[in-house]
Scaffold this motif. Structure first.
Motif, PDB file in Angstrom:
ATOM      1  N   UNK A 137       0.840  -1.201   0.000  1.00  0.00           N
ATOM      2  CA  UNK A 137       0.000   0.000   0.000  1.00  0.00           C
ATOM      3  C   UNK A 137       0.877   1.254   0.000  1.00  0.00           C
ATOM      4  N   UNK A 138       0.574   2.235  -0.846  1.00  0.00           N
ATOM      5  CA  UNK A 138       1.364   3.481  -0.918  1.00  0.00           C
ATOM      6  C   UNK A 138       1.493   4.198   0.426  1.00  0.00           C
ATOM      7  N   UNK A 139       0.504   4.028   1.289  1.00  0.00           N
ATOM      8  CA  UNK A 139       0.543   4.705   2.592  1.00  0.00           C
ATOM      9  C   UNK A 139       1.645   4.160   3.500  1.00  0.00           C
ATOM     10  N   UNK A 140       2.122   2.957   3.186  1.00  0.00           N
ATOM     11  CA  UNK A 140       3.198   2.362   3.988  1.00  0.00           C
ATOM     12  C   UNK A 140       4.571   2.616   3.378  1.00  0.00           C
ATOM     13  N   UNK A 141       4.586   3.280   2.237  1.00  0.00           N
ATOM     14  CA  UNK A 141       5.856   3.580   1.581  1.00  0.00           C
ATOM     15  C   UNK A 141       6.402   4.916   2.090  1.00  0.00           C
ATOM     16  N   UNK A 142       7.700   4.992   2.187  1.00  0.00           N
ATOM     17  CA  UNK A 142       8.330   6.245   2.591  1.00  0.00           C
ATOM     18  C   UNK A 142       8.283   6.523   4.077  1.00  0.00           C
ATOM     19  N   UNK A 143       7.906   5.529   4.871  1.00  0.00           N
ATOM     20  CA  UNK A 143       7.880   5.720   6.323  1.00  0.00           C
ATOM     21  C   UNK A 143       9.293   5.682   6.885  1.00  0.00           C
ATOM     22  N   UNK A 144       9.499   6.380   7.975  1.00  0.00           N
ATOM     23  CA  UNK A 144      10.812   6.371   8.619  1.00  0.00           C
ATOM     24  C   UNK A 144      10.629   6.191  10.135  1.00  0.00           C
ATOM     25  N   UNK A 145      11.040   5.051  10.691  1.00  0.00           N
ATOM     26  CA  UNK A 145      11.650   3.908   9.991  1.00  0.00           C
ATOM     27  C   UNK A 145      10.641   3.216   9.092  1.00  0.00           C
ATOM     28  N   UNK A 146      11.136   2.353   8.244  1.00  0.00           N
ATOM     29  CA  UNK A 146      10.265   1.677   7.285  1.00  0.00           C
ATOM     30  C   UNK A 146       9.290   0.749   8.004  1.00  0.00           C
TER      31      UNK A 146
END
Length: 232
Positions: A137-146
């Protein structure tokens, strides 16, 4: 008259010797790099979270049984003690085998997956996302931390809690078993004492009878003397 070697012929042989030397150097460097990579992999295994076989094998939680076996074969051959000079290679090899065995056990893998699923739901809820959200899901992409890092961290936390509960249950069970064992020992000791007392009682039976007869005889004599004294 035989043909004499020309300058071009003699110079064409020189690079061949040079190329052979370069090949030897490349082989040596390749062996050194391979040995270094083997040691790095051994260290990675030791740094992995031992309660999470996925972490030890370095495979994703969605890996199929075939992918798990393939990964195990590749890594086990790579760090095999016969090929790896790392002093702890045998231990790493055993850890790898245990991880593969645990993931090949259907019941154990289901228990592990249940904990990871719980960790996943906890993280998704903390992100205000539905538990049906997929990893792609795009909403889980680019999170920091992953998301993967967060999932591993939360899974580690829950697995530690689960292990502590398991150890506590084992300790309690052992304590209960010890209590039951002590009760049985006390019962056996009590029966033994009772048997010894009964045996001693029977052994002194004749002595008690003789003592009673002697006591009765003395009382009879005393009564006769008292009667004579009264009549006199």
């Amino acid at each position: 008259m035989p043909e004499q070697p020309t300058a071009s012929t003699s110079t064409s042989k020189a690079p061949v010797k040079g190329n052979a030397t370069d090949v030897d150097i490349e082989k040596l460097l390749s062996r050194e790099a391979s040995a270094f990579q083997r040691e790095v992999e051994v260290e990675r295994i030791f740094k992995a979270f031992k309660l999470n076989p996925y972490d030890v094998l370095d495979v994703d939680e969605t890996a199929t049984p075939e992918e798990i076996k393939k990964k195990y074969r590749q890594t086990s051959l790579f760090i095999h003690p016969d090929k790896c000079t790392h002093e702890r290679a045998p231990e790493a090899f055993d850890l790898l085998k245990k991880a593969e065995t645990d993931l090949s056990d259907k019941a154990k893998r289901e228990e592990l997956d249940a904990v990871i699923h719980q960790a996943r739901n906890t993280i998704l809820k903390s992100l205000d996302l539905p538990t049906t959200t997929t990893s792609s899901d795009p909403k889980l992409q680019g999170l920091s931390p992953s998301f993967k890092v967060m999932l591993r961290a939360k899974s580690k936390e829950l697995l530690i809690e689960e292990e502590l509960r398991r150890r506590k249950a084992i300790k309690l069970n052992l304590a209960n078993e010890g209590l039951e064992a002590r009760k049985k020992e006390e019962e056996v000791a009590s029966k033994k004492r009772k048997a010894e007392e009964e045996q001693a009682w029977e052994a002194n039976r004749d002595q008690r009878i003789d003592s009673w007869r002697s006591f009765a005889s003395n009382n009879s004599k005393k009564k006769k003397k008292q009667k004579i004294a009264i009549l006199g």
